[in-house]
Design a protein around this motif. Structure first.
Motif, PDB file in Angstrom:
ATOM      1  N   LEU A   1     -22.657 -38.862   1.016  1.00 47.08           N
ATOM      2  CA  LEU A   1     -22.521 -39.555   2.294  1.00 47.08           C
ATOM      3  C   LEU A   1     -23.815 -40.279   2.667  1.00 47.08           C
ATOM      4  O   LEU A   1     -23.781 -41.348   3.284  1.00 47.08           O
ATOM      5  N   VAL A   2     -24.956 -39.701   2.301  1.00 48.07           N
ATOM      6  CA  VAL A   2     -26.234 -40.359   2.551  1.00 48.07           C
ATOM      7  C   VAL A   2     -26.293 -41.677   1.779  1.00 48.07           C
ATOM      8  O   VAL A   2     -26.713 -42.718   2.313  1.00 48.07           O
ATOM      9  N   VAL A   3     -25.857 -41.658   0.527  1.00 47.97           N
ATOM     10  CA  VAL A   3     -25.849 -42.882  -0.280  1.00 47.97           C
ATOM     11  C   VAL A   3     -24.883 -43.906   0.299  1.00 47.97           C
ATOM     12  O   VAL A   3     -25.173 -45.108   0.332  1.00 47.97           O
TER      13      VAL A   3
ATOM     14  N   ASP B   1     -21.025 -49.579  -8.440  1.00 45.88           N
ATOM     15  CA  ASP B   1     -22.287 -49.723  -9.169  1.00 45.88           C
ATOM     16  C   ASP B   1     -23.457 -49.280  -8.298  1.00 45.88           C
ATOM     17  O   ASP B   1     -24.389 -48.620  -8.778  1.00 45.88           O
ATOM     18  N   HIS B   2     -23.418 -49.650  -7.035  1.00 45.52           N
ATOM     19  CA  HIS B   2     -24.485 -49.287  -6.106  1.00 45.52           C
ATOM     20  C   HIS B   2     -24.579 -47.769  -5.958  1.00 45.52           C
ATOM     21  O   HIS B   2     -25.674 -47.187  -5.999  1.00 45.52           O
ATOM     22  N   VAL B   3     -23.433 -47.122  -5.795  1.00 40.18           N
ATOM     23  CA  VAL B   3     -23.407 -45.668  -5.613  1.00 40.18           C
ATOM     24  C   VAL B   3     -23.850 -44.961  -6.893  1.00 40.18           C
ATOM     25  O   VAL B   3     -24.636 -44.005  -6.844  1.00 40.18           O
ATOM     26  N   GLN B   4     -23.379 -45.418  -8.038  1.00 39.64           N
ATOM     27  CA  GLN B   4     -23.748 -44.778  -9.299  1.00 39.64           C
ATOM     28  C   GLN B   4     -25.246 -44.873  -9.551  1.00 39.64           C
ATOM     29  O   GLN B   4     -25.863 -43.955 -10.107  1.00 39.64           O
ATOM     30  N   GLU B   5     -25.840 -45.962  -9.124  1.00 39.03           N
ATOM     31  CA  GLU B   5     -27.280 -46.147  -9.315  1.00 39.03           C
ATOM     32  C   GLU B   5     -28.099 -45.206  -8.441  1.00 39.03           C
ATOM     33  O   GLU B   5     -29.164 -44.737  -8.837  1.00 39.03           O
ATOM     34  N   ARG B   6     -27.573 -44.900  -7.252  1.00 43.25           N
ATOM     35  CA  ARG B   6     -28.338 -44.122  -6.284  1.00 43.25           C
ATOM     36  C   ARG B   6     -27.820 -42.700  -6.075  1.00 43.25           C
ATOM     37  O   ARG B   6     -28.470 -41.917  -5.414  1.00 43.25           O
TER      38      ARG B   6
END
Length: 302
Positions: A105-107, A152-157
């Protein structure tokens, strides 16, 4: 009939809204507004009540998130999601429970409102792209592009959790014990060299206003907590009859994963969630804002 159809999907609506908003109280408001709108509709004219209700709740959540982002610009210190002891939709499937993990949830807070809604509907609830497109008012191709960008954004972070949840729980228990005892060596031994701590006091409880970086800085702050307990309790309005030595602690399930909960005087005063990878604590999330504690169970005797 109208009431039955709504209550059949209420848990789903709550789960969607909570994941989009990161706030259980806001999610409840969204579901209540969805009910008011649904009760004014002729159900005979609705072919698919589930899709109709999810569309209402999702759009309301997107609008509320946009408004919340504006309000959070004046929030005191860092903003963290509102934790919950019980997953809003009662999800038992591992995939659905994982989608409400606190660190995830933070991401999700770093996504745009549209990206977040698309990610939640697709990754957590497996809605078809065409249906998600109707929810957000985009063509299917554009919806797929939004989903890919968000994924992609979530997987990176996304935090690299320890695969073994039992190991995460053991480390959380050791971490909590070291915090309560002010054991600096014990804390630094558990922290990764580049560990960070994000605190959320909301201006109503003592917590770092900025992200702490590095094992040394994070460890010193946590080890000093017992010594600074009086100021922390005073910031919460807890009087001299409540002592830090009386704190009850427990490692329990919060947002589908292990977390440390601390209570005093019959109320939860702090929550600590750890991102653990390679046997070390990578990130520490400390929630102390009293407005965010109502959905947490009070620990039993420590």
């Amino acid at each position: 009939m109208t009431t039955d159809a709504f209550h059949e999907h209420r848990a789903l609506l709550t789960g969607v809204a909570y994941r989009i908003l990161g706030s259980a109280s806001d999610a409840e408001d969204v579901v209540q507004e969805a009910w008011l709108r649904w009760s004014a509709v002729d159900p005979a004219k609705v072919d698919d009540p589930r899709a109709y209700l999810v569309t209402i709740a999702s759009r309301l959540s997107i609008d509320r998130l946009r408004s919340a982002r504006s309000r959070r610009e004046s929030y005191v210190g860092e903003w963290l999601p509102e934790p919950v002891s019980d997953i809003p939709d009662g999800a038992e499937q591992a995939e659905l429970a994982d989608s409400v993990e606190f660190a995830l949830l933070v991401v999700l807070e770093t996504l745009s409102p549209l990206e977040r809604a698309v990610f939640v509907l697709r990754e957590a609830f497996q809605f078809p792209y065409a249906e998600i497109g109707e929810v957000i008012g985009r063509e299917e191709a554009a919806t797929r592009q939004l989903a890919r960008r968000a994924r992609d954004h979530v997987q990176e972070r996304r935090p690299r959790f320890e695969a073994d949840r039992a190991a995460r729980r053991r480390i959380t228990e050791r971490f909590l014990r070291a915090c309560m005892e002010g054991d600096l060596d014990g804390l630094t031994g558990l922290l990764a060299d580049d560990a960070t701590l994000v605190g959320d006091g909301g201006g109503k409880a003592k917590a770092p206003l900025r992200v702490l970086e590095g094992a040394s800085k994070v460890g010193r702050f946590l080890a000093a907590l017992p010594g600074n307990a009086d100021r922390f309790l005073a910031s919460l309005g807890l009087g001299p009859t409540v002592a830090w030595a009386d704190a009850r602690t427990e490692v329990t399930e919060v947002n589908g994963g292990p977390a440390a909960v601390v209570s005093l005087g019959g109320r939860v005063v702090a929550l600590v969630v750890l991102d653990v990878a390679d046997g070390r604590v990578q990130h520490v999330y400390l929630v102390a804002n009293p407005d965010k504690m109502s959905r947490l169970r009070t620990p039993g005797p420590s």
